[in-house]
Design a protein around this motif. Structure first.
Motif, PDB file in Angstrom:
ATOM      1  N   GLY A 283       0.849  -1.192   0.000  1.00  8.08           N
ATOM      2  CA  GLY A 283       0.000   0.000   0.000  1.00  8.08           C
ATOM      3  C   GLY A 283       0.887   1.245   0.000  1.00  8.08           C
TER       4      GLY A 283
ATOM      5  N   ASN B 226      -3.726   5.040   7.338  1.00 10.94           N
ATOM      6  CA  ASN B 226      -2.810   6.138   7.025  1.00 10.94           C
ATOM      7  C   ASN B 226      -3.596   7.445   6.927  1.00 10.94           C
ATOM      8  OD1 ASN B 226      -0.866   7.836   6.052  1.00 10.94           O
ATOM      9  ND2 ASN B 226      -0.617   6.813   4.081  1.00 10.94           N
TER      10      ASN B 226
ATOM     11  N   THR C 101      13.746   5.020   2.378  1.00  9.96           N
ATOM     12  CA  THR C 101      14.814   5.802   1.741  1.00  9.96           C
ATOM     13  C   THR C 101      16.193   5.156   1.946  1.00  9.96           C
ATOM     14  OG1 THR C 101      13.435   7.713   2.190  1.00  9.96           O
ATOM     15  CG2 THR C 101      15.710   8.152   1.539  1.00  9.96           C
TER      16      THR C 101
ATOM     17  N   SER D 229      11.773  12.373   3.203  1.00  8.05           N
ATOM     18  CA  SER D 229      12.073  11.158   3.965  1.00  8.05           C
ATOM     19  C   SER D 229      13.582  10.974   4.010  1.00  8.05           C
ATOM     20  CB  SER D 229      11.430   9.963   3.256  1.00  8.05           C
ATOM     21  OG  SER D 229      11.873   9.908   1.910  1.00  8.05           O
TER      22      SER D 229
ATOM     23  N   ALA E 110      12.057   0.797   6.808  1.00  6.34           N
ATOM     24  CA  ALA E 110      12.881   1.718   6.022  1.00  6.34           C
ATOM     25  C   ALA E 110      12.354   1.786   4.598  1.00  6.34           C
ATOM     26  CB  ALA E 110      14.326   1.245   6.001  1.00  6.34           C
TER      27      ALA E 110
ATOM     28  N   ALA F  55       9.576   4.496  11.887  1.00  4.05           N
ATOM     29  CA  ALA F  55       9.960   4.742  10.488  1.00  4.05           C
ATOM     30  C   ALA F  55      10.485   6.163  10.394  1.00  4.05           C
ATOM     31  CB  ALA F  55       8.770   4.559   9.551  1.00  4.05           C
TER      32      ALA F  55
ATOM     33  N   MET G 289       3.665  11.572  -4.488  1.00  9.47           N
ATOM     34  CA  MET G 289       3.058  10.544  -5.352  1.00  9.47           C
ATOM     35  C   MET G 289       1.534  10.659  -5.358  1.00  9.47           C
ATOM     36  SD  MET G 289       5.846   9.085  -6.307  1.00  9.47           S
ATOM     37  CE  MET G 289       5.320   7.660  -7.219  1.00  9.47           C
TER      38      MET G 289
ATOM     39  N   THR H  17       7.218   7.486  11.820  1.00  9.56           N
ATOM     40  CA  THR H  17       6.263   8.412  11.244  1.00  9.56           C
ATOM     41  C   THR H  17       6.246   8.324   9.713  1.00  9.56           C
ATOM     42  OG1 THR H  17       7.882  10.191  10.910  1.00  9.56           O
ATOM     43  CG2 THR H  17       6.736  10.128  13.033  1.00  9.56           C
TER      44      THR H  17
ATOM     45  N   GLY I   9      14.306   7.581   8.477  1.00  8.01           N
ATOM     46  CA  GLY I   9      15.759   7.722   8.561  1.00  8.01           C
ATOM     47  C   GLY I   9      16.506   6.494   9.032  1.00  8.01           C
ATOM     48  N   VAL I  10      15.905   5.318   8.962  1.00  6.20           N
ATOM     49  CA  VAL I  10      16.682   4.104   9.267  1.00  6.20           C
ATOM     50  C   VAL I  10      17.587   3.823   8.079  1.00  6.20           C
ATOM     51  CG1 VAL I  10      16.567   1.603   9.638  1.00  6.20           C
ATOM     52  CG2 VAL I  10      14.934   3.114  10.794  1.00  6.20           C
TER      53      VAL I  10
END
Ligand code: FMN
Length: 370
Positions: A107, A198, A340, A288, A338, A316, A135, A267, A318-319
């Motif tokens: 999703g 979401n 990005t 992100s 993750a 969520a 998007m 987030t 920046g991992v």
């Protein structure tokens, strides 16, 4: 101010090391439009998923027994998942397990299929190890996603928990949002291991207004009410924005708790470009990656502390290596995701993160023992 989220994006820390081969590959890929590369990658992974069913050796780091995690009533072989938005239509579910992910969130799907926003709508910000996207929930609709997931499941190709992230269809007004989410939830609940509501994408006009407590309660009461009537209720989570003031985030957490949700995903992307080092394309969108790490982790830490034992958390934002993954877990996340970091880290990203995570834990244990 003690009660507000640090607004400044983290100064970018040194980039995690990546193999030389991937550095070259990445340079080539990054010379092509970001969305085109994404579609190429997804097409390849989708074909691989359909024709190949190689199972990896059990000694693989992704299945190290010490990484096994139980949360939300589910068992995760390891705590690093693929965040929502990468495989929106569930076209490559077996590939995520093969790449080492411990779970995947497909999703966002909406009750009605929709094309998303005009292109260009996905940009790389390499100086910041970040992405900017608008998007707009481009997806083939909840029903198409469900049909694919059913096929993967019937073929025995689902080896990790699969969450489904649901959003509001663009053509539906906020006043009718609850019914729209209800339709998506009804469609996906049978095939999802968990469902994420979401309400935090910045790219659907008005969506983030659903984070106001009353509006959110209206949606969650309907979804969780339907869930409670199921013979096998699913863990329902809510995904929030990092741009909320703590007070508003708390109000959302209260609404989630009151409705009967199992947890929060913290987030989504940020709309605040403060602190970015490199150029940022004009126009709307969410950021992100590395610059999101500090604020998303801070919100996670605060809410995880306050709602300990009442809600469970997925981190969520920046991992990008073992240290940032461990930081999410230390902040109170049961598991983390993750997006990005995977784009910048390449195919070996998950295994590198998990190896580093194991090494960090081993060195921590050794330090404690001495
Ligand atoms: C191109 C792109 C598309 C995304 N699409 C979605 C989406 O459809 N639904 C959603 O909940 N989050 C979406 N996200 C947000 C991610 O799931 C994640 O919350 C965010 O990117 C922070 O994680 P990261 O720093 O590891 O990328 C998207 C992110 C990116 C970069």
């Amino acid at each position: 101010m003690a009660d507000s989220i640090a607004r400044t994006a983290a100064a970018v820390t040194p980039a995690p090391p990546v193999p030389a081969t991937w550095r070259v590959g990445r340079k080539l890929l990054f010379s092509v439009d970001a969305e085109r590369v994404h579609h190429l990658a997804m097409a390849s992974l989708s074909v691989w998923s359909r024709v190949c069913s190689v199972d990896l050796p059990t000694s693989d780091v992704a299945r190290a027994p010490s990484l096994r995690t139980e949360a939300f009533g589910l068992v995760f072989p390891n705590p690093l998942g693929l965040a929502a938005g990468f495989d929106k239509d569930a076209v490559a579910v077996p590939a995520w397990h093969a790449l080492g992910f411990g779970f995947v969130e497909v999703g966002t799907v909406t009750a009605r299929p929709q094309p998303g926003n005009e292109r260009p709508r996905l940009f790389r910000l390499p100086a910041d190890r970040a992405l900017k996207n608008r998007m707009g929930f481009n997806n083939q609709g909840a029903v198409a996603c469900v049909q694919r997931l059913e096929r993967w499941r019937h073929a025995g190709r689902v080896k990790i928990p699969v969450g489904v992230n649901i959003g509001k269809s663009k053509v539906v007004d906020n006043a009718d949002a609850a019914d729209d989410y209800r339709a998506s939830f009804g469609a996906v609940a049978d095939v999802a291991d968990y469902v994420v509501v979401n309400v935090s994408s910045p790219n659907t006009p008005g969506l983030r207004a659903l984070q106001q407590k009353d509006e959110l309660s209206r949606v969650l009461d309907v979804v969780c009410g339907d869930n409670a009537k199921r013979t096998a209720p699913r863990p329902v989570l809510v995904k929030l924005a990092p741009d909320l003031a703590f007070e508003d985030a708390r109000a959302c957490a209260d609404a989630a708790l009151h409705a009967g949700c199992r947890g929060l995903v913290l987030t989504n992307t940020t709309i605040d470009p403060t602190g970015l080092q490199g150029p940022v394309p004009e126009g709307g969108g969410g950021i992100s990656g590395a610059p999101l790490f500090a604020r998303s982790t801070e919100l996670l830490r605060t809410l995880a502390r306050e709602y300990q034992g009442k809600l469970a958390f997925m981190g969520a934002g920046g991992v990008e290596d073992g240290a940032t993954l461990q930081a999410k877990l230390d902040a109170g996340a049961a598991v983390a995701q993750a997006y990005t970091g995977f784009v910048y880290g390449g195919p070996g990203f998950v295994r590198r993160c998990l190896r580093e995570l194991l090494a960090l834990r081993a060195s921590g244990a050794a330090a404690t023992a001495t």
